[in-house]
Design a protein around this motif. Structure first.
Motif: not given
Length: 93
Positions: A68-72, A87, A89-90, A92
């Motif tokens: 997981v590279t990011g959560v918004e 939310q 999640a991005d 990789r």
């Protein structure tokens, strides 16, 4: 000054020694439970690694590892009255 609440209490009495028969009965009652617990732990303890997947369980897929590279926080879009906090999640792969 004392208060009278309408009921009395017997004076505290120290418990005497527990008779041997009662101790034996408790031991005979608890021993099978202890044995069943130990057997259950041994039988149901998870093994090493990921278990094999049965062939008749859904579609055949390959599992991938991702980071997981990011959560918004984003607006929920599951219907006209979507309520709550969603939310995204991005990842990789």
């Amino acid at each position: 000054m004392t208060s009278d609440d309408g009921h009395g209490h017997a004076p505290a009495v120290a418990a005497g020694p527990v008779p041997a028969r009662v101790r034996r009965l408790l031991a005979f009652a608890v021993a099978p439970l202890l044995l069943a617990t130990v057997v259950g732990l041994i039988v149901l303890w998870p093994g090493e690694g990921v278990p094999d997947r049965p062939a008749n369980l859904g579609a055949l897929i390959e599992l991938e590892t991702a980071t997981v590279t990011g959560v918004e926080v984003v607006p929920c879009s599951s219907g006209p009255q979507a309520v709550g906090r969603c939310q995204r999640a991005d990842m990789r792969i």
